[in-house]
Design an enzyme around this catalytic site. Structure first.
Site, PDB file in Angstrom:
ATOM      1  NE  ARG A  25      -3.835  -2.105   2.139  1.00  0.00           N
ATOM      2  CZ  ARG A  25      -4.601  -2.530   3.119  1.00  0.00           C
ATOM      3  NH1 ARG A  25      -4.690  -1.842   4.227  1.00  0.00           N
ATOM      4  NH2 ARG A  25      -5.294  -3.647   2.987  1.00  0.00           N
ATOM      5  CB  SER A 116      -8.141  -1.807   2.969  1.00  0.00           C
ATOM      6  OG  SER A 116      -9.037  -2.190   3.945  1.00  0.00           O
ATOM      7  CG  HIS A 117      -8.995   0.935   6.332  1.00  0.00           C
ATOM      8  ND1 HIS A 117      -8.292  -0.205   6.024  1.00  0.00           N
ATOM      9  CD2 HIS A 117      -8.227   1.626   7.193  1.00  0.00           C
ATOM     10  CE1 HIS A 117      -7.159  -0.203   6.689  1.00  0.00           C
ATOM     11  NE2 HIS A 117      -7.088   0.895   7.404  1.00  0.00           N
ATOM     12  CE  LYS A 129      -6.028  -8.626  -0.370  1.00  0.00           C
ATOM     13  NZ  LYS A 129      -6.500  -9.077   0.914  1.00  0.00           N
ATOM     14  CG  ASP A 281     -13.213  -2.171   4.056  1.00  0.00           C
ATOM     15  OD1 ASP A 281     -13.991  -2.993   3.517  1.00  0.00           O
ATOM     16  OD2 ASP A 281     -12.002  -2.380   4.187  1.00  0.00           O
ATOM     17  CG  ASP A 283     -10.909  -4.190   0.613  1.00  0.00           C
ATOM     18  OD1 ASP A 283     -11.290  -3.535   1.608  1.00  0.00           O
ATOM     19  OD2 ASP A 283     -10.079  -5.108   0.704  1.00  0.00           O
ATOM     20  CG  ASP A 285     -11.610  -6.558   3.568  1.00  0.00           C
ATOM     21  OD1 ASP A 285     -11.878  -5.375   3.848  1.00  0.00           O
ATOM     22  OD2 ASP A 285     -10.441  -6.971   3.403  1.00  0.00           O
ATOM     23  NE  ARG A 286     -10.287  -2.770   7.672  1.00  0.00           N
ATOM     24  CZ  ARG A 286      -9.461  -2.113   8.458  1.00  0.00           C
ATOM     25  NH1 ARG A 286      -9.928  -1.165   9.255  1.00  0.00           N
ATOM     26  NH2 ARG A 286      -8.175  -2.365   8.457  1.00  0.00           N
ATOM     27  CB  THR A 348      -2.452  -7.856  13.339  1.00  0.00           C
ATOM     28  OG1 THR A 348      -2.841  -7.618  14.690  1.00  0.00           O
ATOM     29  CG2 THR A 348      -3.242  -6.942  12.418  1.00  0.00           C
ATOM     30  CD  GLU A 367      -7.534  -9.365  11.591  1.00  0.00           C
ATOM     31  OE1 GLU A 367      -6.376  -9.209  11.981  1.00  0.00           O
ATOM     32  OE2 GLU A 367      -7.913  -9.059  10.458  1.00  0.00           O
ATOM     33  CD  GLU A 368      -7.990  -4.579  16.082  1.00  0.00           C
ATOM     34  OE1 GLU A 368      -8.544  -3.479  16.027  1.00  0.00           O
ATOM     35  OE2 GLU A 368      -7.080  -4.912  15.312  1.00  0.00           O
ATOM     36  CE  LYS A 380     -10.500  -7.007   7.053  1.00  0.00           C
ATOM     37  NZ  LYS A 380      -9.066  -7.220   6.772  1.00  0.00           N
ATOM     38  NE  ARG A 505      -3.776  -0.534  13.442  1.00  0.00           N
ATOM     39  CZ  ARG A 505      -4.215   0.430  12.650  1.00  0.00           C
ATOM     40  NH1 ARG A 505      -4.628   1.564  13.176  1.00  0.00           N
ATOM     41  NH2 ARG A 505      -4.217   0.284  11.343  1.00  0.00           N
TER      42      ARG A 505
END
Ligand code: G16
Length: 552
Positions: A25, A116-117, A129, A281, A283, A285-286, A348, A367-368, A380, A505
């Protein structure tokens, strides 16, 4: 059939193409450098060579540079000898749909274009990816090989050819390669229909008193959500908002959390709040799921889906086990213990679930970071999680808040929060983690005396490492874990998905089994731990920030 001559183009290697938590990314402008995208793609093809005769899936989340990158990759895939390329119409494929198509059509894998997000646009982020034949993100061994290839690459292969028409379904033959533009939604929608009780869910909408809103955030899931929720399940038109994928996500940040999905959050608050809300999100997946005036933490969501899996046709015969990423709260562990099934703790990154899913050791994982999924694909899956919740609501005939509160009443509540400090100076962030790691041996027994944390004692601390139970591969330095005597835990790690500086994080969770304390504000419930985290790591000192940029 067109005959084409393959060209070998000389290129300069880049030294910054190491895939992070989920692929490479970077800023769009980095990808637009001469040879940057091509080098990475050739490195992937060299790693999985020989490509001749193989099939490849190709698609992305529709963000800025998606279409251009797809044309580059099609030309390179033809030059590298692939016999069949399946491309989502318009260059669109959500991440879970790409995983589904790879598995259904038994290709050697796929290339997914997404950051992603992260925001999209000419000055924003892009990503790429490779997912393998199981439909899942390439494991560490493969991403390491791809990185090595990028460091020594001198040539890439391509052809001279016009752009392929991406907006018409159909097939086109160029040299030995058949390029098939596929409907990006149908395989995925069919899979969902085969897993859930669509009749039960339809009845929710038929009665007319159940109100749902799905916020696609102008990202990839709009067409998927419209097909499944509005067309197949009969939710009223307009249930899906921000449903048209845009290259810049409408200027928004396609991250389904309380901060960025504020339009949805507003609809789920107040006297006229809707019954159920969800967002996904960039893509797809979230997921974030919300009840009427009620937020469901992703860690709780995983635990509740696990505890209720038998309500869903696809899992009614039982589940083999579960897994969560290390920083995810331990709520699901309690459910697994009660169900007498194994629970794995992985680093993660969704790629770490792949082996466990392939070996049948787990059925559900999460996952969180707003990620939940199962063995139906190897990514996911945002919409899958939303359908799982809808199916539960339809079967239990209860509001979301009751389902969650009943869960807490049975298992206790794991308060969880994540504090993100974004775009911090990389050197400072790394130094903070280095000093923390140095302290690990002296931490057990340390007692805190702050105003809120008096008497809190560290029981143990370590730097998380993981040995994959399937192939014994070892992954080290996955975050510093600190366990306290009140059942609390603090985890510190640096994100592997940011594109600017470092993102620190800090994950904080604490178990509570006193029902009188189940309705506390999360930040309040975790305030002692928050103070301890700063004392331990010197967060304010190293980041120069008084408070986190994002709290989830
Ligand atoms: C990716 C990974 C997830 C990970 C998340 C955050 O998700 O697939 O497994 O939890 O990044 O990672 P980090 O904490 O390193 O930033 P996505 O949705 O961004 O592809």
């Amino acid at each position: 059939m067109k005959n084409i001559t393959t060209k070998e183009v000389t290129t300069q290697a880049f030294d910054d193409q190491k895939p992070g938590t989920s692929g490479l990314r970077k800023k769009v402008t980095q990808f637009q450098q001469v040879g940057y995208l091509e080098n990475f793609v050739q490195a992937v093809f060299n790693t999985i060579a020989p490509c001749a005769g193989k099939s490849l899936v190709l698609g992305g989340d529709g963000r800025f540079y998606n279409r251009e990158a797809i044309q580059v990759i099609i030309r390179m895939a033809i030059a590298n000898g692939f016999s069949h390329i399946l491309v989502g119409k318009g260059g669109i494929l959500s991440t879970p749909a790409a995983s589904c198509v790879i598995r259904k059509h038994q290709t050697c894998g796929g290339i997914i274009l997404s950051a992603s997000h992260n925001p999209g646009g000419p000055d924003e982020d892009f990503g790429i990816k490779f997912n393998g034949e199981n439909g899942g993100p390439a494991p560490e061994k493969l991403t390491d090989e791809i990185f090595q290839q990028t460091l020594s690459i001198t040539h890439y292969q391509t052809i001279d050819a016009e752009d392929v028409e991406l907006d018409q379904l159909g097939t086109l033959q160029i040299a030995q390669t058949q390029i098939e533009i596929i409907d990006p939604v149908i395989d995925y929608a069919d899979l969902m229909e085969s897993m859930f009780d669509f009749d039960a869910m339809k009845s929710l909408f038929k009665q007319g008193d159940f109100q749902l809103c799905f916020d696609a955030m102008h990202a990839v899931n709009g067409p998927y959500a419209k097909e499944i929720l509005e067309r197949r399940l009969g939710a009223p038109a307009g249930t899906v908002i921000n449903g048209v994928p845009l290259t810049d996500f409408g200027g928004g940040h396609p991250d389904p959390n309380l901060v960025h999905a504020h339009e949805l959050v507003n609809l789920l608050h107040g006297e006229d709040a809707l019954d159920f809300g969800a967002a996904s999100d960039g893509d797809g997946d979230r997921n974030m799921v919300l009840g009427k005036n009620f937020y469901i933490n992703p860690c709780d969501s995983l635990a509740i889906l696990t505890a209720n899996a038998d309500c869903i046709p696809a899992y009614s015969k039982g589940i083999s086990g579960v897994a969560r990423s290390m920083p995810t709260s331990r709520a699901v562990d309690r459910v697994a213990t009660a169900m007498n099934i194994p629970c794995y703790e992985t680093p993660t990154g969704w790629k770490f679930f792949g082996n466990l899913l392939d070996a049948g050791k787990i059925t559900l994982c999460g996952e969180e970071s707003f990620g939940t999924g199962s063995d139906h694909v190897r990514e996911k899956d945002g919409l899958w999680a939303v359908l799982f919740w809808l199916n539960l609501i339809a079967v239990k005939k209860q509001p979301v808040s009751n389902i969650v509160r009943n869960h807490w009443a049975k298992y206790g509540r794991d308060y969880f929060t994540r504090h993100d400090y974004e775009a911090v100076d990389s050197g400072d962030a790394q130094e903070m983690i280095r000093q923390l790691k140095e302290k690990i041996p002296s931490l057990p027994g340390q007692i805190f005396s702050g105003s809120q944390s008096a008497g809190l004692t560290i029981e143990s601390a370590d730097d998380f490492q993981y040995i994959d139970p399937v192939d014994n591969s070892k992954t080290t330095e996955q975050g510093v874990r600190v366990y306290l005597n009140n059942g609390g835990r603090i985890v510190f790690r640096l994100s592997g998905t940011g594109t600017q500086g470092a993102t620190l994080r800090v994950y904080l969770d604490c178990y509570q089994n006193n029902p009188d304390l189940f309705e506390q504000d999360t930040q309040e419930a975790l305030s002692e731990l928050i103070q301890v985290a700063d004392t331990l790591a010197g967060i304010k000192r190293f980041t120069g920030r008084e408070k986190p940029d994002v709290i989830t």
